[in-house]
Design a protein around this motif. Structure first.
Motif, PDB file in Angstrom:
ATOM      1  N   LEU A  15      62.468 -34.887 153.246  1.00  0.00           N
ATOM      2  CA  LEU A  15      61.820 -34.272 154.410  1.00  0.00           C
ATOM      3  C   LEU A  15      62.269 -34.979 155.682  1.00  0.00           C
ATOM      4  CD1 LEU A  15      58.174 -33.795 153.058  1.00  0.00           C
ATOM      5  CD2 LEU A  15      59.934 -32.030 153.371  1.00  0.00           C
ATOM      6  N   LEU A  16      62.467 -34.203 156.718  1.00  0.00           N
ATOM      7  CA  LEU A  16      62.973 -34.754 157.976  1.00  0.00           C
ATOM      8  C   LEU A  16      61.882 -34.874 159.037  1.00  0.00           C
ATOM      9  CD1 LEU A  16      66.349 -32.803 158.203  1.00  0.00           C
ATOM     10  CD2 LEU A  16      65.920 -35.055 157.227  1.00  0.00           C
ATOM     11  N   GLU A  17      60.620 -34.505 158.679  1.00  0.00           N
ATOM     12  CA  GLU A  17      59.536 -34.607 159.654  1.00  0.00           C
ATOM     13  C   GLU A  17      58.257 -35.001 158.929  1.00  0.00           C
ATOM     14  OE1 GLU A  17      57.254 -31.910 163.075  1.00  0.00           O
ATOM     15  OE2 GLU A  17      59.143 -31.230 162.181  1.00  0.00           O
ATOM     16  N   GLU A  18      57.498 -35.896 159.535  1.00  0.00           N
ATOM     17  CA  GLU A  18      56.213 -36.311 158.994  1.00  0.00           C
ATOM     18  C   GLU A  18      55.149 -36.214 160.093  1.00  0.00           C
ATOM     19  OE1 GLU A  18      56.783 -39.549 155.369  1.00  0.00           O
ATOM     20  OE2 GLU A  18      56.350 -40.253 157.393  1.00  0.00           O
ATOM     21  N   GLU A  19      53.895 -36.021 159.669  1.00  0.00           N
ATOM     22  CA  GLU A  19      52.791 -36.036 160.623  1.00  0.00           C
ATOM     23  C   GLU A  19      51.629 -36.823 160.048  1.00  0.00           C
ATOM     24  OE1 GLU A  19      50.156 -32.094 159.756  1.00  0.00           O
ATOM     25  OE2 GLU A  19      51.957 -31.795 161.005  1.00  0.00           O
ATOM     26  N   ARG A  20      50.773 -37.319 160.918  1.00  0.00           N
ATOM     27  CA  ARG A  20      49.598 -38.057 160.482  1.00  0.00           C
ATOM     28  C   ARG A  20      48.467 -37.861 161.488  1.00  0.00           C
ATOM     29  NH1 ARG A  20      51.122 -44.468 161.629  1.00  0.00           N
ATOM     30  NH2 ARG A  20      51.140 -44.304 163.920  1.00  0.00           N
TER      31      ARG A  20
END
Length: 334
Positions: free
Chosen positions: A321-326
């Motif tokens: 995956l090239l994008e993460e969120e938190r």
């Protein structure tokens, strides 16, 4: 008084020299070096075959400016007390210039001087360059009992200081010459340039390193063009075939130009092209977390990203995956 001192000095010097000579004569003579007793000379044909394909070496495979290719081959026939190059030893200035730039003048001068000084070199040979990663080039040479060894070097183009070759292959077997010999060739680092990739800019290695074989894990740096951690061994980049020319038969003239990579391949070349080295996807490190998007007092979301450094090939591991969120809460709310 000075005369007495000089006499004493020379007496001591003579004693030291006699002791050294006695020590040399008492040293054991090595018996593991094979001695060639062949009575006649022998002629051989040499065929160098490039096996540098994008399927076998997909990582950073050079396709232009310049594309993958091989320099001309420079070789010598010599005695056991000469080495054109050796693994785990420092490269000469001649080998350095050839491995880095493909310039052979200094290397040939070194060979000529060795031949004149210790008469260890019998003949020098060359073969034309190969204009692609695959293809063939040929030459022929002569050996005799005193000089039964063959060494040669071929530069990998483009590269910082990488090459393939053989060091002191003995073509004699007791009282006769070997009929044929085929060797797979793997890349070596001359230890004079510190570039990691095929097209790295010139970056001199100070102090100079020794010549080392490049493997799938050495150098152990993910940027290295030969770094394939899933492989135990690299596929061979090239091979050389040596065939004794029978004197009773007519000698077939060898081509003066290398074969082109787009000609019809032989059965062995078709087999070689089936080597598919898996190349896993490589991604960059994560960026810093972005701003927290939320109203004061409410939870929000922030993101971070990364990008693809190298796409997978030959069934290698897919990209992550090239994008993460938190979840986050905004700072400095009033």
């Amino acid at each position: 008084m000075d005369t007495a001192k000089n006499t004493l000095f020379f007496c001591r010097l003579i004693v030291m020299m006699l002791t050294l000579v006695q020590g040399i004569h008492s040293m054991p003579v090595p018996t593991d070096i094979p001695i060639c007793t062949a009575s006649e000379t022998a002629q051989y044909s040499l065929t160098f075959t490039g096996k540098w394909t994008q399927a076998a070496f997909p990582k950073q495979y050079p396709v232009y400016r310049p594309p993958a290719q091989w320099s001309n081959l420079i070789g010598v026939t010599h005695s056991s007390d000469f080495h054109m190059w050796q693994p785990n030893e420092f490269a000469s200035n001649g080998v350095r210039e050839f491995a880095e730039k493909g310039e052979a003048w200094t290397l040939m001068k070194d060979v000529e001087m060795a031949g004149e000084r210790i008469q260890s070199v019998y003949g020098v040979m060359s073969a034309p360059a190969v204009v692609g990663g695959t293809g063939q080039t040929c030459t022929k040479f002569e050996v005799f009992a005193r000089h039964s060894y063959l060494s040669f070097i071929v530069r990998i183009v483009p590269s910082p200081d990488w090459f393939v070759g053989v060091d002191s292959v003995d073509l004699c077997d007791g009282d006769h010459w070997k009929d044929s010999l085929s060797l797979e060739l793997f890349p070596y680092d001359a230890g004079t340039d510190s570039g990691f990739t095929f097209s790295s800019p010139n970056f001199e290695t100070i102090p100079q390193d020794k010549i080392t074989q490049i493997t799938s894990s050495i150098p152990s740096h993910p940027a290295n063009s030969f770094f394939y951690p899933r492989l135990k061994h690299l596929p061979p980049m090239a091979k050389v075939t040596l065939t004794k020319i029978k004197k009773n038969n007519q000698i077939i003239s060898l081509p003066v130009e290398p074969t082109q990579s787009n000609q019809l391949p032989t059965g062995n070349e078709i087999e070689d092209k089936l080597i598919n080295t898996p190349l896993d996807c490589e991604a960059s490190v994560w960026s810093p977390w972005g701003l927290c998007k939320s109203k004061c007092g409410d939870s929000g979301v922030q993101h971070r990203t990364r990008y693809i450094l190298m796409h997978p090939a030959n069934s290698g591991a897919a990209c992550p995956l090239l994008e993460e969120e938190r979840k986050c809460y905004p700072d400095n709310c009033l």
